[in-house]
Design an enzyme around this catalytic site. Structure first.
Site: not given
Length: 280
Positions: A38, A54, A79, A112
């Site tokens: 990551q 949410s 993640e 991404e």
């Protein structure tokens, strides 16, 4: 449907036919592990808290992307959703399982995050460096893979030459990438902390920092040479302009009858990048 995933899950992601590569499945959240590659190291806790709320209200509307590992699954993308879901107390989570090797996993995670603009300059630089090392890529090849220009890649990677305390300030947003690039031009590195302190305490912008560094570098030159030419405002402005263009330290030096322009580079790739700019 598992409670907590949200009533709209299958409306957003309808079930796929058996055997399709991107079939959605639900796995225990305890089987998931963070992506070891990551690129993002700093997660905004406030944003995670908002996402948690949410998820509690609507469930997870977009599955995270994972790959199978020896023990459970490693997260490729999502993640932040995983962290928010954990804090929300979910027991299972929707995933899409991909057959990625480590290289592909690194590349997809970086791209991404770049597309979402989630990375700070240091995280982005470290990700580029790691990809180049693991995939054996040149800066030019990496630029093509991630859809960035070669100068963009080079300018980020050069930031990693800054001292660790300065990188931390850059990571948390106390100084900008422009400040970082300017600091690379400081000749006497022992003055780095003093200069950085002035940037923060006096809230210096990039242009003011460049002027400060130019003055300090000029004083360093005075201490090593018997004769020197007084600082020239025109030259200082041109040095600043050239630093912006080449993304590196540039010095204009003039004696009575002649002078020279010095452009600093830090590697063969960096030299080739500068030569390409000179040819344009």
């Amino acid at each position: 449907m598992v409670k907590g995933l949200g009533k709209g899950l299958h409306a957003f992601f309808p079930p796929t036919e058996a055997g399709e590569e991107e079939q959605i499945k639900e796995v225990s959240i305890s089987e998931l592990r963070p992506n070891p590659y990551q690129p993002r190291k700093v997660f905004d806790q406030k944003a995670i808290e908002e996402l948690k709320e949410s998820i509690i209200e609507h469930g997870i509307l977009q599955p995270i992307v994972v790959r199978k590992s020896i023990k459970g699954f490693e997260i490729v993308l999502g993640e932040r959703r995983f962290r928010a879901a954990s804090e929300a107390g979910l027991k299972v989570i929707p995933v899409i399982v991909k057959d990625y090797d480590e290289q592909k996993m690194m590349e997809v995670a970086l791209i991404e995050n770049l597309q979402r603009e989630d990375l700070n300059p240091v995280e982005e630089a470290q990700a580029y460096q790691k990809l180049m090392e693991h995939l054996k890529l040149t800066q030019e090849e990496l630029a093509t893979r991630v859809g960035k220009s070669r100068p963009h890649i080079a300018n980020h990677i050069r930031l990693l030459q800054l001292p660790k305390p300065v990188l931390e300030l850059l990571s948390n947003g106390q100084i900008s990438m422009g400040h970082g690039r300017a600091l690379l031009g400081l000749k006497k590195k022992t003055k780095m902390q003093l200069v950085v302190d002035r940037v923060i305490n006096e809230n210096l912008n990039v242009r003011q920092l460049e002027k400060l560094i130019s003055d300090i570098n000029m004083n360093v030159s005075r201490g090593t040479k018997k004769k020197t030419v007084p600082a020239n405002v025109f030259f200082q402005e041109k040095e600043s302009s050239l630093r912006d263009r080449f993304g590196t330290s540039v010095s204009i030096k003039k004696s009575k009858r002649k002078g020279k322009i010095e452009i600093e580079f830090f590697s063969q790739d960096d030299l080739e990048r500068i030569l390409e700019l000179l040819e344009k």
